[in-house]
Design a protein around this motif. Structure first.
Motif, short mmCIF file in Angstrom:
data_model
loop_
_atom_site.label_atom_id
_atom_site.label_comp_id
_atom_site.label_asym_id
_atom_site.label_seq_id
_atom_site.Cartn_x
_atom_site.Cartn_y
_atom_site.Cartn_z
N TYR A 51 -17.04 -15.27 -6.74
CA TYR A 51 -16.83 -13.89 -6.30
C TYR A 51 -15.65 -13.79 -5.33
CZ TYR A 51 -17.44 -9.55 -3.77
OH TYR A 51 -17.20 -8.34 -3.17
N CYS A 52 -15.59 -14.69 -4.36
CA CYS A 52 -14.54 -14.61 -3.35
C CYS A 52 -13.16 -14.88 -3.94
CB CYS A 52 -14.83 -15.57 -2.21
SG CYS A 52 -16.23 -15.00 -1.23
N ASN A 53 -13.11 -15.68 -4.97
CA ASN A 53 -11.84 -15.91 -5.64
C ASN A 53 -11.30 -14.60 -6.21
OD1 ASN A 53 -9.66 -17.37 -6.80
ND2 ASN A 53 -10.77 -17.46 -8.73
N ILE A 54 -12.17 -13.83 -6.83
CA ILE A 54 -11.76 -12.53 -7.36
C ILE A 54 -11.40 -11.58 -6.22
CG2 ILE A 54 -12.50 -10.50 -8.66
CD1 ILE A 54 -14.41 -12.41 -10.23
N ARG A 55 -12.27 -11.53 -5.23
CA ARG A 55 -12.08 -10.59 -4.12
C ARG A 55 -10.80 -10.88 -3.34
NH1 ARG A 55 -16.80 -8.99 0.23
NH2 ARG A 55 -15.54 -7.60 1.49
N ALA A 56 -10.49 -12.15 -3.16
CA ALA A 56 -9.30 -12.52 -2.40
C ALA A 56 -8.02 -12.09 -3.10
CB ALA A 56 -9.28 -14.02 -2.16
N ARG A 57 -8.04 -12.03 -4.41
CA ARG A 57 -6.85 -11.64 -5.16
C ARG A 57 -6.77 -10.12 -5.36
NH1 ARG A 57 -7.13 -13.82 -10.44
NH2 ARG A 57 -9.35 -14.09 -10.18
N TRP A 58 -7.86 -9.41 -5.08
CA TRP A 58 -7.96 -7.98 -5.38
C TRP A 58 -6.81 -7.16 -4.79
CZ3 TRP A 58 -10.80 -5.90 -9.02
CH2 TRP A 58 -10.98 -4.52 -9.06
N ALA A 59 -6.52 -7.37 -3.52
CA ALA A 59 -5.47 -6.58 -2.85
C ALA A 59 -4.08 -6.86 -3.41
CB ALA A 59 -5.49 -6.85 -1.35
N LEU A 60 -3.93 -7.97 -4.09
CA LEU A 60 -2.63 -8.36 -4.63
C LEU A 60 -2.45 -7.91 -6.08
CD1 LEU A 60 -2.59 -12.00 -3.22
CD2 LEU A 60 -1.61 -9.94 -2.19
N MET A 61 -3.51 -7.39 -6.67
CA MET A 61 -3.47 -7.02 -8.09
C MET A 61 -2.89 -5.63 -8.30
SD MET A 61 -7.13 -8.24 -9.54
CE MET A 61 -7.60 -9.94 -9.65
N THR A 62 -2.30 -5.46 -9.46
CA THR A 62 -1.85 -4.13 -9.87
C THR A 62 -3.07 -3.33 -10.32
OG1 THR A 62 -1.58 -4.74 -12.20
CG2 THR A 62 0.34 -5.09 -10.73
N ARG A 63 -2.89 -2.06 -10.44
CA ARG A 63 -3.98 -1.19 -10.91
C ARG A 63 -4.49 -1.65 -12.28
NH1 ARG A 63 -3.50 4.34 -13.31
NH2 ARG A 63 -5.63 5.07 -13.35
#
Length: 133
Positions: A51-63
């Protein structure tokens, strides 16, 4: 995007580092010496890492990237909550208070508790990560 702990503390339902440390200590004390509890905790930590792997990248992702992964993130978060619930239920069956679970909050009481649970999972991953040196 670069965020600070102070910004996090302004969020509704945010846990302090001291609160997370206490919750962590409570869990550690309750699972100590219990092989079944330790196995459940390992499963929880595996899911927390995912979960944290996904969450940590969330702010860096495009829409578009967020839309692509959102269903997986939600499913992973749901599974993480189940793992917390399983560990707490088991510990209560062993006569342990598992009060940490109530401190994290339950979704039926407030859907925002979902975020608190995710926050605490990230804390657990953080602690395990810095201890893996």
């Amino acid at each position: 995007m670069f965020s600070t702990y102070e910004e996090y503390q302004q969020c509704s339902g945010a846990l302090t580092l001291e609160e997370m440390e206490r919750l962590h200590q409570d869990i550690a004390a309750e699972v100590s010496g219990d092989e079944d509890a330790l196995e459940l905790l390992d499963e929880l930590l595996e899911k927390a890492n995912e979960y944290c792997n996904i969450r940590a990248r969330w702010a860096l992702m495009t829409r578009e990237q967020k839309m692509e992964i959102d269903e997986r993130r939600t499913s992973c978060h749901d599974s993480l909550i189940v793992k917390f619930n399983m560990l707490a239920r088991y510990l209560k069956m062993q006569g342990k208070p598992a009060a940490w679970r109530d401190t994290l909050g339950h979704l039926e009481d407030d859907p925002a508790n979902r975020k608190r649970i995710g926050d605490f999972a990230c804390y657990l991953v953080f602690i395990n990560s810095i201890n893996a040196r």
